[in-house]
Design an enzyme around this catalytic site. Structure first.
Site, short mmCIF file in Angstrom:
data_model
loop_
_atom_site.label_atom_id
_atom_site.label_comp_id
_atom_site.label_asym_id
_atom_site.label_seq_id
_atom_site.Cartn_x
_atom_site.Cartn_y
_atom_site.Cartn_z
N ASP A 1 16.75 6.02 4.23
CA ASP A 1 18.09 5.42 4.26
C ASP A 1 19.10 6.52 3.96
O ASP A 1 18.73 7.72 3.89
CB ASP A 1 18.17 4.21 3.32
CG ASP A 1 18.19 4.58 1.84
OD1 ASP A 1 18.06 5.78 1.52
OD2 ASP A 1 18.32 3.67 1.01
N CYS B 1 14.07 6.97 0.05
CA CYS B 1 15.32 6.27 -0.30
C CYS B 1 15.76 6.85 -1.64
O CYS B 1 15.23 7.88 -2.07
CB CYS B 1 15.14 4.76 -0.31
SG CYS B 1 14.02 4.10 -1.55
N GLY B 2 16.71 6.23 -2.31
CA GLY B 2 17.24 6.81 -3.54
C GLY B 2 16.18 6.96 -4.63
O GLY B 2 15.93 8.06 -5.13
N THR B 3 15.56 5.85 -4.98
CA THR B 3 14.53 5.87 -6.02
C THR B 3 13.12 5.92 -5.44
O THR B 3 12.17 6.17 -6.16
CB THR B 3 14.61 4.59 -6.87
OG1 THR B 3 14.44 3.47 -5.99
CG2 THR B 3 15.93 4.50 -7.62
N HIS C 1 -7.90 9.68 -4.14
CA HIS C 1 -8.46 8.39 -4.57
C HIS C 1 -7.99 7.19 -3.76
O HIS C 1 -8.70 6.21 -3.64
CB HIS C 1 -8.10 8.14 -6.06
CG HIS C 1 -8.89 8.99 -7.00
ND1 HIS C 1 -8.90 8.80 -8.36
CD2 HIS C 1 -9.71 10.06 -6.76
CE1 HIS C 1 -9.69 9.71 -8.94
NE2 HIS C 1 -10.19 10.49 -7.98
N ARG D 1 -17.00 6.22 -4.13
CA ARG D 1 -16.65 4.99 -4.86
C ARG D 1 -15.23 4.53 -4.52
O ARG D 1 -14.92 3.34 -4.58
CB ARG D 1 -16.81 5.18 -6.36
CG ARG D 1 -15.82 6.13 -7.00
CD ARG D 1 -16.15 6.40 -8.46
NE ARG D 1 -15.13 7.16 -9.15
CZ ARG D 1 -14.95 8.47 -9.05
NH1 ARG D 1 -15.73 9.18 -8.25
NH2 ARG D 1 -14.01 9.09 -9.74
N HIS D 2 -14.39 5.48 -4.11
CA HIS D 2 -13.01 5.10 -3.78
C HIS D 2 -12.93 4.32 -2.48
O HIS D 2 -12.05 3.49 -2.30
CB HIS D 2 -12.13 6.35 -3.73
CG HIS D 2 -12.14 7.10 -5.02
ND1 HIS D 2 -11.61 6.57 -6.17
CD2 HIS D 2 -12.68 8.30 -5.36
CE1 HIS D 2 -11.80 7.42 -7.17
NE2 HIS D 2 -12.46 8.47 -6.70
C1 RB5 Z 1 20.70 2.70 -1.91
O1 RB5 Z 1 21.85 2.71 -2.64
C2 RB5 Z 1 19.49 2.50 -2.82
O2 RB5 Z 1 19.48 1.21 -3.33
C3 RB5 Z 1 18.21 2.79 -2.07
O3 RB5 Z 1 18.26 4.07 -1.56
C4 RB5 Z 1 16.91 2.72 -2.85
O4 RB5 Z 1 16.99 3.48 -4.03
C5 RB5 Z 1 16.36 1.38 -3.05
O5 RB5 Z 1 15.31 1.18 -3.66
#
Ligand code: RB5
Length: 149
Positions: free
Chosen positions: A8, A65-67, A98, A132-133
């Site tokens: 994104d 994405c961001g996180t 694994h 095993r995995h």
């Molecule tokens: C976008 O602002 C943010 O919400 C997205 O990149 C992401 O981190 C969502 O999980």
């Protein structure tokens, strides 16, 4: 190996920073967007990548994405997709050894380009251990089959 990359708006910068690493590893990739920092919805791009991996049209995917959390939630809804959110190389390595992870998820707003490059290198050069995995992956597949009924 055929791979697909998607992100994104919060992942565009890091995506552009890791593609030279793919080149260095001789990995051909298709970029399904987004390509600008204009706000978009991560599920749309997560879906494009995950669908291609789930249907076997490509071997692996990268999502940013961001996180990394939103993309992970989306990707792991697709049958056969094993998406691993990695912020450091140990998780990247273990996700291959694994879990035979087939989608690498990176947090664009958390890690820098050097860490991302190291993660990508480790992730693409580490093979699944099997043994095993494999039995544990078979159990995940059985859960998917039961839930899809
Ligand atoms: C976008 O602002 C943010 O919400 C997205 O990149 C992401 O981190 C969502 O999980």
């Amino acid at each position: 190996m055929k791979i697909v990359v998607g992100c994104d708006h919060a992942g565009v910068a890091l995506k552009n920073e890791i593609t030279p690493v793919l080149k260095e590893l001789n990995i051909a990739w298709e970029d399904v967007g987004t390509t600008t920092e204009e706000s978009v919805d991560y599920p749309d791009f997560g879906e494009r990548v995950s669908e291609l991996v789930s249907t076997g049209k490509v071997d692996r995917g990268i999502l940013i994405c961001g996180t990394g959390i939103g993309m992970s939630i989306v990707a792991n809804k697709f049958a056969g997709v094993r998406a691993a959110l990695c912020s450091e190389t140990y998780s990247a390595k273990m996700s291959r050894l694994h879990n035979d992870a087939n989608v690498l998820v990176l947090p664009g707003r958390i890690i820098n380009s050097q860490t991302a490059a190291e993660i990508v290198r480790v992730w693409f050069t580490t093979s699944f251990e099997g043994g095993r995995h494999q039995g544990r992956l078979n159990k995940i597949q059985a859960i998917e089959a039961r839930l899809c009924k």
